[in-house]
Every structure is written in structure tokens, then in C-alpha cells.
Design a protein around this motif. Sequence first.
Motif, PDB file in Angstrom:
ATOM      1  N   ASN A 110       0.862  -1.174   0.000  1.00 29.23           N
ATOM      2  CA  ASN A 110       0.000   0.000   0.000  1.00 29.23           C
ATOM      3  C   ASN A 110       0.899   1.224   0.000  1.00 29.23           C
ATOM      4  O   ASN A 110       1.773   1.360   0.858  1.00 29.23           O
ATOM      5  CB  ASN A 110      -0.900   0.009   1.225  1.00 29.23           C
ATOM      6  N   TRP A 127       5.032   8.658   6.499  1.00 31.51           N
ATOM      7  CA  TRP A 127       3.574   8.635   6.592  1.00 31.51           C
ATOM      8  C   TRP A 127       3.063   9.781   7.465  1.00 31.51           C
ATOM      9  O   TRP A 127       1.844   9.936   7.613  1.00 31.51           O
ATOM     10  CB  TRP A 127       3.086   7.309   7.186  1.00 31.51           C
ATOM     11  N   TYR A 181      -7.148  -0.937   7.992  1.00 32.36           N
ATOM     12  CA  TYR A 181      -6.319   0.266   7.927  1.00 32.36           C
ATOM     13  C   TYR A 181      -5.718   0.601   9.296  1.00 32.36           C
ATOM     14  O   TYR A 181      -4.719   1.321   9.373  1.00 32.36           O
ATOM     15  CB  TYR A 181      -7.140   1.451   7.399  1.00 32.36           C
ATOM     16  N   ASP A 224      -2.129   0.159   9.420  1.00 32.35           N
ATOM     17  CA  ASP A 224      -1.261   1.208   8.878  1.00 32.35           C
ATOM     18  C   ASP A 224      -0.835   2.168   9.984  1.00 32.35           C
ATOM     19  O   ASP A 224       0.318   2.616  10.018  1.00 32.35           O
ATOM     20  CB  ASP A 224      -1.981   1.981   7.759  1.00 32.35           C
ATOM     21  N   TYR A 284       3.033   2.805  11.573  1.00 32.30           N
ATOM     22  CA  TYR A 284       3.563   4.143  11.847  1.00 32.30           C
ATOM     23  C   TYR A 284       4.042   4.242  13.293  1.00 32.30           C
ATOM     24  O   TYR A 284       5.112   4.773  13.583  1.00 32.30           O
ATOM     25  CB  TYR A 284       2.471   5.179  11.576  1.00 32.30           C
ATOM     26  N   THR A 301      -3.407   7.073   1.390  1.00 36.88           N
ATOM     27  CA  THR A 301      -2.961   5.748   1.016  1.00 36.88           C
ATOM     28  C   THR A 301      -3.599   5.326  -0.310  1.00 36.88           C
ATOM     29  O   THR A 301      -4.706   5.748  -0.627  1.00 36.88           O
ATOM     30  CB  THR A 301      -3.271   4.738   2.141  1.00 36.88           C
ATOM     31  N   THR A 349       5.389  -0.337   5.199  1.00 38.10           N
ATOM     32  CA  THR A 349       3.966  -0.213   4.919  1.00 38.10           C
ATOM     33  C   THR A 349       3.274  -1.554   5.054  1.00 38.10           C
ATOM     34  O   THR A 349       3.910  -2.585   5.255  1.00 38.10           O
ATOM     35  CB  THR A 349       3.755   0.353   3.502  1.00 38.10           C
ATOM     36  N   THR A 350       1.954  -1.493   4.932  1.00 35.48           N
ATOM     37  CA  THR A 350       1.197  -2.737   4.862  1.00 35.48           C
ATOM     38  C   THR A 350       1.102  -3.130   3.392  1.00 35.48           C
ATOM     39  O   THR A 350       1.389  -2.336   2.509  1.00 35.48           O
ATOM     40  CB  THR A 350      -0.217  -2.534   5.420  1.00 35.48           C
TER      41      THR A 350
END
Lengths: 300, 395
Positions: B162, B178, B200, B203, B207, B265, B290-291
Motif C-alpha cells: 500500500n 507517513w 487500515y 497502517d 507508523y 494511502t 507499509t502494509t
Amino acid sequence: MTSTPAELRPRRTAARAGSVFLSTHPRARLALLLSAPLFWLGLVYIVALVLLLVTAFWSVDSFTGQISQTWTLDNILTVITGSLYQTVTLRTLGVALLVTLIDVALALPIAFYMAKVATPRMQRILVIAVLTPLWASYLVKAYAWRSVLSQDGILEWLVAPFGGHTPGYGLPATIITLAYLWLPYVILPIYAGLERVPDSLLEASGDLGGKTWSTLRLVVFPLALPAIIAGTIFSFSLSLGDYITVNIVGGANQMLGNLVYTNVGAANNLPLASAIALIPIVIIFGYLFLVRRTGALDNL
Amino acid sequence: MKRIPPTARRGAATVGLAIASIALLTACGTTAANDGGGEAAEELGEFEGQVSLLAWPGYVEDGTNDPAVDWVTPFEEETGCEVTSKTYGTSDEAFNLMKTGEYDVVAASGDASLRLVAAGDVAPVNTDLIPNYEGIYDFLKMQSWNSVDGEAYGVPHGYGANLLMYNTEVFPEAPTSWDVVFDKASENSGKVTAYDSPIYIADAAVYLMHHQPDLGIENPYALDETQFQAAVDLLKEQRAHIGEYWSDYLKEIQAFETGDTVVGTSWQVIQNVLEGSGAPTAVTLPEEGTTGWSDTWMIASEAKNPNCAYAWLDYIASPEANAQATEYFGEAPSNEAACEFRSEGSCEAFHAGDEEYASQIWYWSTPIAECLDGRTDVECVDYSGWTEAWSEIKG
């Protein structure tokens, strides 16, 4: 007495026997006529509603997503006590009320003009004009508003020279779009109601010294009130259940419909979704109960 | 709700006949290879002539979106299996759509695949019947998201990350972190977007792994109560600056085109579409990592067309088709030989086959109470907790 010649007598067929039976048995006739639609109504409306109610008392296995049919009050309690559901309910109610107010404010003068002022020819044109938007798909209209309200949309272009800005996507955009979508449903019952107010009453009021404003307030408004309430039932209940418009122009906001939708679609939690769906049902029933006495239900 | 008008009632007999014949036809279809349930097929029968696929957008392209992008037609010509396909926007949607039983094959990410197995919606796959399975990277085979108890449940398709998408007019230089959507989101308040799915939350956890190491997050899908709360709080702060959430990729494309959204994203495939329309956007992979996803083609346990389904799994794992599909979506292919069929440098850009890089992406998987990072002293928040929190974050 003359007897009918045999060749003129209708032949005895099964169809004829059936029709003879039906014409002499009005109850059987009624039963045959109504059973199919009533069966349909019962199945689709009542059974679906009851199933919805019952599902709210079940729970769901979070991993496999299977519904387990053990009775629990958890979903109802979550919905009643959860702060999320209270906020969203209030927001949805606020949106529905504002949309209804805006629609009534817009519909009253339009409907009054259509019913009492316009020539018959103009009247027909206006009725067609009010009905035409209903021919376009709901989605098309909502997406049209999405591009109108966008940062580089036509609204921004129109108001920017005067220092204004488009509200962008959010609750104001949702209210504007919903008010637009449901306006015909409010105009039509009010128009029909006002048309039934006899002109002679307006003239009588004028002859007795009533000014325009007092005639409107004391004669027209009370007579039109049931029709106005009938119109509000449409805009209020339609707004209360809406989730598509808010998805398209509502930015990051959710309404009750979105919570139902995500719980059915994303979270796969049907029981919680049915519990949430009960909120608008309760509100609408409350509203209908309140307006029942005004005779508005006869104007729907 | 669909109501049949009264005039349609006359046709009821015809409809009834049609339903009966469809039922008869489908009954014939199911007898071919798979008995359904937990058994993998032993051998293949004749092709049924059609197959219905459920996949992410950009996975099944037959030329309708772009005449130059078409890998379905060769499959149809080769096997005679007519393809019908439906796309979905989130794994949850896929999970629910599979419950309808209308699809033979699904391309599932890690946050759906295990749930599909647990719910009995997909069947084990006999990889001996899929010649192209051999060409798949070994580090993608028999992983936690595509196998259960040593039994394969599908064929790996591709994997990717992502990405952070930004408007190049607002960000002349590519953001490296991010933080533009978290701590610095206020700079573009109202124009930030995020993926509209409980997953999400991971995410935010990625971070936090970087910026609040004292929380001790080891795996963004294994969050205990404190860690989870920190991620949720971060997202609640972010919520104030979100213009809109997206799960419909077309909606995100439009929002970036009009400038209603300037950062958030995204997927490579979205950037490909935007690039084609000349929008001022770019994507980057921020330093926090990231994912991402690693997808698997799976076969429904109640598949009506199991033989065509196997044919599709084999076809899409072939170097040529795998190359086309994964390049179009913007992800690394699963077939080692696919890079020969992709455009120059595209495999390197996605670090295809780079096991080291692949291990740095946090692939979507379903959070469960038993912590995925191996901790036994605490209980992790499971996916229903995630969905509940997600509704609350959106408010």
C-alpha cells in the motif's frame, strides 16, 4: 313462457361453471383476488420485518462469520448505550429534520403558485417540470451533485468571484443533495392538498378584510397542514434511511444507513445491523404516531 | 427490495419452468469433480463452459476497460470456459460475497483467506493438478495465509505494498514519511484520505512501530489492548483531517483528479490510471515501511464449475498471464518466469523475488485473539474488535 332455443343457451364448460360459481359466491371471488397479493405482502413485508427483529437478538461468530442463534440482548444494549450510535442517531435526525425544513420551505411557495396562481397550461407544465427529475436515476443525481460541489466544480466557479466557497463534501453537501432529491415528493402532496382548498374561501377571507398574510396563516395553512405533514413524512423517512448520498457527497461522515451497511457488508454482523436498523423504524413509528391525528395519513 | 409488478404474475409459470431448468442444469454441473466441503479434487473432468470469478479490480481484465489489456480472452479461447467476473473493494466485501455461493473462484488477500477457510467457503486445492504451480516462488508457497495444516488452499497470485499517493502540486518533493497523513495531516486538513476498512488500523500501527517504539509493537496485526488503543487514538486524530475515506478505487481516482483529495494511502494501479489521465499525482513508499497484500486464488467449496476453476488457477499462474495481470495491477508476480514477460525494469521496481524486501511488507492478515507475533502473556484484539473500533473512529 317461451324457452330459449338450445343452440342459444351457453354451453356448459368448466370455465363457465367456474364463473357461475364465482358470481354467486362473492367471498370466494374476493379470496381468490386478494390471496396472491396478500401472500406477497405478508411474505415480503411482515415476515422480513419480523426476521429483522428476531435477528437483532442473535449473535455472530467473529471469525467464521456464522450467525449463532442463541438469544442475547447484547446488540440492543450496544445500540442503546454506545456513544457511537447515539452520535450517529442524532446526526441522522438532524440531517433528516433540516432536509425536511428546507423542502417544506421550498415546496410551499412552489405548490401554492402551481395550485392557485398559475394558468391551467402553466400548471401542467409545472407538474411535468416537478416530475421530470424523478425519471433520472438517483445515483446520477447524487454524482451530479458530487461534481457540482467539488473543489473545482461549478459551484466554486460561481461563488468564488464573490468571495464564497463550495461547502465541499460533508454534512452541508449531504443536506443540499438530499433536499434536492426529495423535493418532488414534498411538492406533490402539498400541491394536491392546496388544490382542494376552494378558491371561494380565499375570496371570502378577502371580502371580510383579511390581508394576504392573515389569509395565508388563518385559512390556507390550517387547511393545507395535513398535506404538508404528508410531504414531511416522505422527506423525513427517506432521509432517515439514506446511506448512498452521504457516501457520495458526505465526505467522511456516516449516517445510520452507513452503520447498517458496514455491519452487513464489511463487518458481516447481521444481528448488530438489524439492531441498528430498529432505530429509524422506532423513530418513524414515533413520528407517524404523532401526526396520526392531523389526518396527514389520509393525504399520502 | 425487488417487487414483482402484478402484470408479471402471468409469466409466473414460465419463470417457474426457467428456474426448474436452471436448477437441473446446475445440478448436472456440480457432479463433475468436487464433492464440496473439505476435500481437494482428485482428478479433473470436462470443462463446464463457464466460470465465475471474484477478484480485486484489475485482476480479471477482458479488454472492456482498456482494449490493450486483456488476458481473459486467450483463456476463453483456449479452454472454452466463458468468464464472468465481479470486482470488490475490501476483503470484507469479498468474504461476504463468497457467502452467496455464486462464485467458483476468488482472489483473496491474507485478511480474507483464513476466514474463508474457517467458514468452509473455500476448498483445499490439489496443486498436482496445476502444472504451473511449480513455477511459483517457494517463499510464497504454503504460507500462513494460503495453507492450513499443511494443506494448500490456493495458488499465490502476486504481492505488493500500500503506497502513499500525493498531489505533486501540493508536494513538490516526495514525502518520505507517513506523517503527512498522521502527525502533519493538519497541513492539508480536509484533503486527506484513508482506506475505508478496519484493516487500515494496521497502517497506524506500522507508523507507531517506528515513531513510538516504547509501545513494543512487533506485528501490526497483533495488537494488545494498549497498543490497539494507541493506534485507534492516532486514527481518531487523523479523522479530523480526513476529507473522505475510500474503498471504491474509482471514487479515489476522481477525488485525486479534482483535487478534493491531495494525499493518502493508495495502490499502484490507481496511480497507473491517474497517470493515463494526466493528473498531477505520484506514489512513494515511505521510510516506516507499509502494509501490503499477498493474494491467493482460491476455489469455492461449492464451486459449480470446478474444472474451469482449476483451469483458471493454472492459467493465471502461467508466466505470461501472471506477468500481465500483476504488471497491470502494479505488484510483484508470483511466478519466477513471469519477469521475462513483463516490461523492462517493472519486476525490479516491485522487488520481485526479493525475499528480504518481501519480508518487510506487513501483509494483510486477519487479527485474532491469539497474538500472531507469538506472545502468550496477553490477548490481542480480534477482528471484530477492529471493525467495532473502525466504526467508532469514523464516528
